[in-house]
Enzyme design. Structure first.
Site, mmCIF file in Angstrom:
data_model
loop_
_atom_site.group_PDB
_atom_site.id
_atom_site.type_symbol
_atom_site.label_atom_id
_atom_site.label_comp_id
_atom_site.label_asym_id
_atom_site.label_seq_id
_atom_site.Cartn_x
_atom_site.Cartn_y
_atom_site.Cartn_z
ATOM 1 N N GLY A 1 0.813 -1.216 0.000
ATOM 2 C CA GLY A 1 0.000 0.000 0.000
ATOM 3 C C GLY A 1 0.845 1.264 0.000
ATOM 4 C CB THR A 2 3.885 2.211 1.892
ATOM 5 O OG1 THR A 2 3.280 1.993 3.163
ATOM 6 C CG2 THR A 2 4.822 3.398 1.972
ATOM 7 C CG ASN B 1 -5.812 3.706 8.357
ATOM 8 O OD1 ASN B 1 -6.202 4.620 7.640
ATOM 9 N ND2 ASN B 1 -4.763 3.826 9.147
ATOM 10 C CD GLN C 1 -7.419 -0.878 6.546
ATOM 11 O OE1 GLN C 1 -8.163 -1.827 6.770
ATOM 12 N NE2 GLN C 1 -6.201 -0.806 7.065
ATOM 13 C CB ALA D 1 -1.498 -8.642 -0.846
ATOM 14 C CG HIS D 2 -0.274 -6.724 4.785
ATOM 15 N ND1 HIS D 2 -0.668 -6.262 6.011
ATOM 16 C CD2 HIS D 2 0.333 -5.684 4.167
ATOM 17 C CE1 HIS D 2 -0.300 -4.988 6.145
ATOM 18 N NE2 HIS D 2 0.308 -4.609 5.033
ATOM 19 C CB THR E 1 13.965 -8.765 -9.767
ATOM 20 O OG1 THR E 1 15.129 -8.437 -10.525
ATOM 21 C CG2 THR E 1 13.547 -10.194 -10.043
ATOM 22 C CB CYS F 1 2.776 3.517 10.338
ATOM 23 S SG CYS F 1 1.834 2.686 9.084
HETATM 24 C C1 LIG Z 1 -5.404 2.957 4.336
HETATM 25 C C2 LIG Z 1 -4.024 2.413 4.263
HETATM 26 N N1 LIG Z 1 -3.214 2.801 3.268
HETATM 27 C C3 LIG Z 1 -1.976 2.344 3.154
HETATM 28 C C4 LIG Z 1 -1.443 1.456 4.057
HETATM 29 C C5 LIG Z 1 -0.008 1.025 3.922
HETATM 30 O O1 LIG Z 1 0.144 -0.331 3.664
HETATM 31 P P1 LIG Z 1 1.578 -1.025 3.866
HETATM 32 O O2 LIG Z 1 2.052 -0.651 5.239
HETATM 33 O O3 LIG Z 1 1.320 -2.462 3.726
HETATM 34 O O4 LIG Z 1 2.480 -0.514 2.829
HETATM 35 C C6 LIG Z 1 -2.239 1.020 5.120
HETATM 36 C C7 LIG Z 1 -1.699 0.083 6.147
HETATM 37 O O5 LIG Z 1 -1.935 0.238 7.319
HETATM 38 C C8 LIG Z 1 -3.562 1.519 5.222
HETATM 39 O O6 LIG Z 1 -4.360 1.143 6.227
#
Ligand SMILES: Cc1ncc(COP(=O)(O)O)c(C=O)c1O
Length: 383
Positions: A71-72, A152, A180, A202-203, A239, A326
């Site tokens: 996601g980041t 989130n 989310q 994905a996680h 890769t 985070c």
């Molecule tokens: C709304 C949202 N965006 C982005 C992310 C970032 O995902 P990742 O930490 O797996 O890169 C999160 C993870 O908490 C999230 O809740």
């Protein structure tokens, strides 16, 4: 001690079938898809097939799917990539005050280092953006609007399809962070968001960490943020992480079209948690009762600090969060609660329970018993 894991918005356990789908690529099938030889070509064939499978679920073109590390990265690529691509057209970005830091921080970077202006849309007490505010904020030099699909920290759903339609009408690119949303809310295809770019992680739905995707509506080409090889059609060097992609593809096929977070199963669990928390003096609900993820129950506890509350819950075996995973460990008040009109003290006292597939009413009852005692102790400043 029994572990009660109520932190599914932070991450979910890897699904056994997803793990099985990954295994061949952690063992015999180790090829690099860029290699010319037959081992590499097998990896390439798998990668192409994975992209086709994801595109089939998303109802988009395979070339519109960029595999990322999560996601980041998807959010960074969307914000930095679009802003830099269109910097000569304009240097104004609109986002909301309740976005994940993976959106807010790249926006701040663009403002501080690259001469962009950033408008943060306000939210109401439920954490929701108003389409009218977006209309008013749009300018001739706006190059990107980014508003998340589901929050989130408190679970608020945003009217993304409506926001996207406004942007399209005005010829402005729209991105949504759907990290989310996928696996939790109804999904009929990626175009339901009316977005030009959509971030996926994905996680959050029983896939593996380190895997994500960015949908980019053709013919849009964001500037790359990683430079090196010509992977992902020159859009993301590096890769490809084939085991992670294999797992994510399996998770997308299994858990997105029919959300793995089953609203009917989870709503009673969340309702019971809500009721139990709400009956404790000085607890204020922060998740809206309508238009909210079914699995998320967030509240603040007057006179307490979330770190103390979370540590107290942890001592009882209960895993909860203060919002964005985070920022756990930092004493920053929740920027989401601040934007929703809470003061710094309230914003420092957030507890989020997020339930999921493996959660049971038994576990909920355990938490309902433990919570008042934990809050009492936290009020006294003890664990
Ligand atoms: C709304 C949202 N965006 C982005 C992310 C970032 O995902 P990742 O930490 O797996 O890169 C999160 C993870 O908490 C999230 O809740």
């Amino acid at each position: 001690m029994r572990t009660v894991y109520f932190d599914y918005n932070a991450t979910t356990p890897l699904d056994p079938a997803v793990r099985t789908a990954m295994l061949p690529f952690l063992e015999g099938e180790f090829g690099n898809p860029s290699s010319i030889h037959h081992v590499g070509r097998r990896a390439r064939a798998f990668l192409d097939d994975a992209r086709d499978r994801v595109a089939r679920v998303f109802a988009c073109k395979p070339s519109e799917v960029i595999f990322t590390s999560g996601g980041t990265e998807s959010n960074n690529l969307a914000v930095l990539g679009v802003a830099r691509r269109f910097r000569d057209k304009g240097r104004h970005i609109i986002t909301s005050a309740v976005e994940h830091h993976a959106i807010l921080h790249p926006c701040e970077y663009l403002r501080e280092k690259e001469g962009f202006e950033v408008t943060l849309l306000p939210v109401d007490r439920a954490g929701r953006v108003s389409p009218d505010d977006l209309r008013k904020a749009l300018r001739p030099d706006t190059v990107l609007v980014s508003v998340m699909a589901a929050n989130n920290e408190v679970g608020t759903l945003q009217p993304v399809a409506e926001l996207g339609a406004i942007c399209r009408e005005r010829g402005v690119l729209f991105h949504t962070d759907a990290a989310q949303w996928l696996g939790k809310e109804p999904f009929a295809g990626i175009h339901q968001f009316n977005a030009d770019l959509v971030s996926i992680c994905a996680h959050k739905f029983h896939g593996t960490k380190g895997a994500g995707a960015l949908f980019v509506r053709s013919p849009l080409l964001p500037d790359p943020i990683l430079f090196g090889g010509g992977h992902e059609n020159e859009r993301r060097a590096g890769t490809e992480n084939i085991p992670a992609i294999a797992g994510m593809t399996e998770a997308i096929e299994r858990f997105v079209r029919t959300p793995v977070f089953n609203r009917e199963k989870l709503a009673p669990l969340a309702a019971r948690l809500r009721e139990a928390a709400g009956s404790i003096p000085s607890v204020t609900h922060r998740s809206p009762s309508d238009g909210c993820l079914a699995n998320t129950v967030s509240f603040s506890v007057n006179g307490c600090d979330s770190i103390v509350l979370l540590a107290g819950l942890d001592l009882e075996g209960i895993c909860a969060s203060s919002g964005s995973a985070c920022s756990t460990g930092s004493l920053e008040p929740s920027h989401v609660l601040m934007a929703m009109g809470c003061d710094a003290e309230e914003s420092n006292a957030l507890v989020r329970f997020s339930v999921g597939r493996e959660s049971t009413m038994d576990e909920v009852e355990l938490v309902c018993v433990a919570l008042p005692a934990v809050i009492n102790r936290a009020r006294g400043g003890e664990l």
